[in-house]
Motif scaffolding. Sequence first.
Motif, PDB file in Angstrom:
ATOM      1  N   LEU A   9       0.875  -1.171   0.000  1.00 54.84           N
ATOM      2  CA  LEU A   9       0.000   0.000   0.000  1.00 54.84           C
ATOM      3  C   LEU A   9       0.910   1.217   0.000  1.00 54.84           C
ATOM      4  N   HIS A  10       0.800   2.025  -1.032  1.00 50.38           N
ATOM      5  CA  HIS A  10       1.644   3.224  -1.080  1.00 50.38           C
ATOM      6  C   HIS A  10       1.022   4.345  -0.267  1.00 50.38           C
ATOM      7  N   HIS A  11      -0.250   4.633  -0.501  1.00 47.95           N
ATOM      8  CA  HIS A  11      -0.940   5.638   0.315  1.00 47.95           C
ATOM      9  C   HIS A  11      -2.440   5.540   0.078  1.00 47.95           C
ATOM     10  N   SER A  12      -3.199   6.267   0.883  1.00 53.48           N
ATOM     11  CA  SER A  12      -4.663   6.293   0.712  1.00 53.48           C
ATOM     12  C   SER A  12      -5.169   7.694   1.006  1.00 53.48           C
ATOM     13  N   LYS A  13      -6.379   7.968   0.555  1.00 59.81           N
ATOM     14  CA  LYS A  13      -7.016   9.264   0.838  1.00 59.81           C
ATOM     15  C   LYS A  13      -8.491   9.160   0.500  1.00 59.81           C
ATOM     16  N   LEU A  14      -9.264  10.030   1.111  1.00 62.07           N
ATOM     17  CA  LEU A  14     -10.684  10.136   0.753  1.00 62.07           C
ATOM     18  C   LEU A  14     -10.887  11.526   0.169  1.00 62.07           C
ATOM     19  N   ASN A  15     -11.116  11.583  -1.128  1.00 62.35           N
ATOM     20  CA  ASN A  15     -11.366  12.868  -1.804  1.00 62.35           C
ATOM     21  C   ASN A  15     -12.866  13.144  -1.776  1.00 62.35           C
ATOM     22  N   PHE A  16     -13.255  14.281  -1.186  1.00 58.63           N
ATOM     23  CA  PHE A  16     -14.698  14.532  -1.044  1.00 58.63           C
ATOM     24  C   PHE A  16     -15.350  15.155  -2.265  1.00 58.63           C
ATOM     25  N   LYS A  17     -14.712  16.138  -2.867  1.00 57.98           N
ATOM     26  CA  LYS A  17     -15.350  16.938  -3.924  1.00 57.98           C
ATOM     27  C   LYS A  17     -16.747  17.359  -3.464  1.00 57.98           C
ATOM     28  N   TRP A  18     -16.737  18.350  -2.589  1.00 55.86           N
ATOM     29  CA  TRP A  18     -17.961  18.794  -1.915  1.00 55.86           C
ATOM     30  C   TRP A  18     -18.971  19.332  -2.925  1.00 55.86           C
ATOM     31  N   ASN A  19     -20.228  19.356  -2.530  1.00 53.49           N
ATOM     32  CA  ASN A  19     -21.275  19.854  -3.430  1.00 53.49           C
ATOM     33  C   ASN A  19     -21.098  21.351  -3.732  1.00 53.49           C
ATOM     34  N   ASP A  20     -21.777  21.827  -4.736  1.00 58.47           N
ATOM     35  CA  ASP A  20     -21.799  23.250  -5.112  1.00 58.47           C
ATOM     36  C   ASP A  20     -20.404  23.857  -5.231  1.00 58.47           C
ATOM     37  N   GLY A  21     -19.548  23.198  -5.981  1.00 56.49           N
ATOM     38  CA  GLY A  21     -18.248  23.822  -6.280  1.00 56.49           C
ATOM     39  C   GLY A  21     -17.015  23.022  -5.899  1.00 56.49           C
ATOM     40  N   GLY A  22     -17.168  21.787  -5.415  1.00 63.03           N
ATOM     41  CA  GLY A  22     -15.989  20.951  -5.112  1.00 63.03           C
ATOM     42  C   GLY A  22     -15.062  20.943  -6.324  1.00 63.03           C
ATOM     43  N   GLU A  23     -13.735  21.010  -6.025  1.00 60.74           N
ATOM     44  CA  GLU A  23     -12.800  21.431  -7.077  1.00 60.74           C
ATOM     45  C   GLU A  23     -12.514  20.394  -8.152  1.00 60.74           C
ATOM     46  N   PRO A  43     -17.929  11.686  -2.536  1.00 62.02           N
ATOM     47  CA  PRO A  43     -16.773  11.112  -1.832  1.00 62.02           C
ATOM     48  C   PRO A  43     -16.191   9.896  -2.566  1.00 62.02           C
ATOM     49  N   LEU A  44     -14.893   9.969  -2.828  1.00 64.84           N
ATOM     50  CA  LEU A  44     -14.190   8.871  -3.519  1.00 64.84           C
ATOM     51  C   LEU A  44     -13.003   8.449  -2.657  1.00 64.84           C
ATOM     52  N   LEU A  45     -13.086   7.227  -2.127  1.00 67.92           N
ATOM     53  CA  LEU A  45     -12.041   6.681  -1.250  1.00 67.92           C
ATOM     54  C   LEU A  45     -10.994   6.002  -2.127  1.00 67.92           C
ATOM     55  N   LEU A  46      -9.750   6.472  -2.043  1.00 71.08           N
ATOM     56  CA  LEU A  46      -8.717   6.018  -2.987  1.00 71.08           C
ATOM     57  C   LEU A  46      -7.558   5.337  -2.257  1.00 71.08           C
ATOM     58  N   HIS A  47      -7.137   4.193  -2.788  1.00 75.31           N
ATOM     59  CA  HIS A  47      -5.954   3.496  -2.252  1.00 75.31           C
ATOM     60  C   HIS A  47      -5.024   3.192  -3.412  1.00 75.31           C
ATOM     61  N   THR A  48      -3.750   3.518  -3.247  1.00 73.11           N
ATOM     62  CA  THR A  48      -2.751   3.194  -4.276  1.00 73.11           C
ATOM     63  C   THR A  48      -1.916   2.013  -3.799  1.00 73.11           C
ATOM     64  N   TYR A  49      -1.899   0.966  -4.620  1.00 69.86           N
ATOM     65  CA  TYR A  49      -1.120  -0.239  -4.315  1.00 69.86           C
ATOM     66  C   TYR A  49      -0.086  -0.454  -5.422  1.00 69.86           C
ATOM     67  N   ALA A  50       1.019  -1.096  -5.060  1.00 69.12           N
ATOM     68  CA  ALA A  50       2.057  -1.409  -6.059  1.00 69.12           C
ATOM     69  C   ALA A  50       2.513  -2.845  -5.855  1.00 69.12           C
ATOM     70  N   ALA A  51       3.070  -3.431  -6.906  1.00 67.36           N
ATOM     71  CA  ALA A  51       3.654  -4.766  -6.770  1.00 67.36           C
ATOM     72  C   ALA A  51       4.842  -4.682  -5.812  1.00 67.36           C
ATOM     73  N   GLY A  52       5.114  -5.799  -5.128  1.00 61.60           N
ATOM     74  CA  GLY A  52       6.191  -5.813  -4.122  1.00 61.60           C
ATOM     75  C   GLY A  52       7.562  -5.543  -4.705  1.00 61.60           C
ATOM     76  N   ASP A  53       7.695  -5.646  -6.041  1.00 60.46           N
ATOM     77  CA  ASP A  53       9.009  -5.377  -6.647  1.00 60.46           C
ATOM     78  C   ASP A  53       9.105  -3.963  -7.232  1.00 60.46           C
ATOM     79  N   ALA A  54       8.128  -3.122  -6.906  1.00 61.50           N
ATOM     80  CA  ALA A  54       8.179  -1.724  -7.366  1.00 61.50           C
ATOM     81  C   ALA A  54       8.740  -0.886  -6.224  1.00 61.50           C
ATOM     82  N   LYS A  55       9.927  -0.354  -6.425  1.00 58.10           N
ATOM     83  CA  LYS A  55      10.555   0.410  -5.344  1.00 58.10           C
ATOM     84  C   LYS A  55      10.275   1.900  -5.545  1.00 58.10           C
ATOM     85  N   PRO A  56       9.731   2.573  -4.513  1.00 54.38           N
ATOM     86  CA  PRO A  56       9.534   4.018  -4.649  1.00 54.38           C
ATOM     87  C   PRO A  56      10.879   4.722  -4.827  1.00 54.38           C
ATOM     88  N   LEU A  57      10.933   5.688  -5.744  1.00 52.01           N
ATOM     89  CA  LEU A  57      12.199   6.368  -6.041  1.00 52.01           C
ATOM     90  C   LEU A  57      12.334   7.706  -5.328  1.00 52.01           C
TER      91      LEU A  57
END
Length: 285
Positions: free
Chosen positions: A102-116, A220-234
């Motif tokens: 798991l590289h990272h996660s976040k919940l992007n809301f994009k609120w009503n009436d103008g979420g960016e 609301p969009l709940l996002l998780h980024t995953y990578a293969a175990g042989d992918a090394k963050p640079l």
Amino acid sequence: MKVLTGEQYAQYEAEGYLCLPCFLSFEWLQRLGKAMDKFIERSQSLNVSSASILVEPGHTPESPRLRRIPQTGAFDPDFEAFGLNGPIVDIAEDLLGPDIRLHHSKLNFKWNDGGEEIKWHQDIQFWPHSNYSPLTIGVYLCDVDDEMGPMGVYAGSQMGTLFPLRNSDGEWTGSLSNDEISSLSPEDIRWCKGPRGTVTVHNCRAVHGSEPNHSPRMRPLLLHTYAAGDAKPLTDIMNGIPFSNIMVRGQEAEQPRFAPEPCPMPPDWSKTGYSSIFASQTKEP
Ligand SMILES: O=C(O)CCC(=O)C(=O)O
């Protein structure tokens, strides 16, 4: 395959994305919905962003406008359980194999009436890895239609150019320039939308983005980024950040796998710290 069909696997390989309507169970949606509601409630005692709740300009305690929950699993046990071993990890396993970080996660809301808006971009230039296995899995926690700023992906763009995400002066913008966008075919855009529990998957090279949400409903969009175990963050962008860079299945590879195609690098955020794609794209501090 644990959860995907052969056809879905082939689609991901060919087009770099998937949209799986109603993938999530009712039980998971209940748990995640309750977790989300707790953050919205907590935001009603905030005037400005806190470590766990980032708010939009215009947020007030009386009229909350949440932008994002970063590192979701660090702040809530249900989000934690979901990111570590929820059904989306089975999707990751089908696409990446048994060794998954798991590289990272976040919940992007994009609120009503103008979420960016999130401008067209590719993810891998924000956090380059030794190969292009990283992918992001999203879950819509509400029904999402065309008016709500659904995520759009240029199908097949994961096989194309890696754009520098910089302007003509070489400054980082975190997005494609208008000329770069016009090199892509608008008919390839696929808007990923659907009922609550719909799951999206996009490869780290896929060009994607989303329009503002002018509807009266938040997205609301709940996002998780995953990578293969042989992918090394640079880069060290996630070093020391809770609920990031952790093996969730299998083993980390003893030797990273390097893809032959070089990846444009982001600015050196080691001194300033990285804040968000919103900051990159809007020049907010
Ligand atoms: O929230 C969205 O619509 C897209 C999210 C995204 O592109 C990102 O965080 O990289």
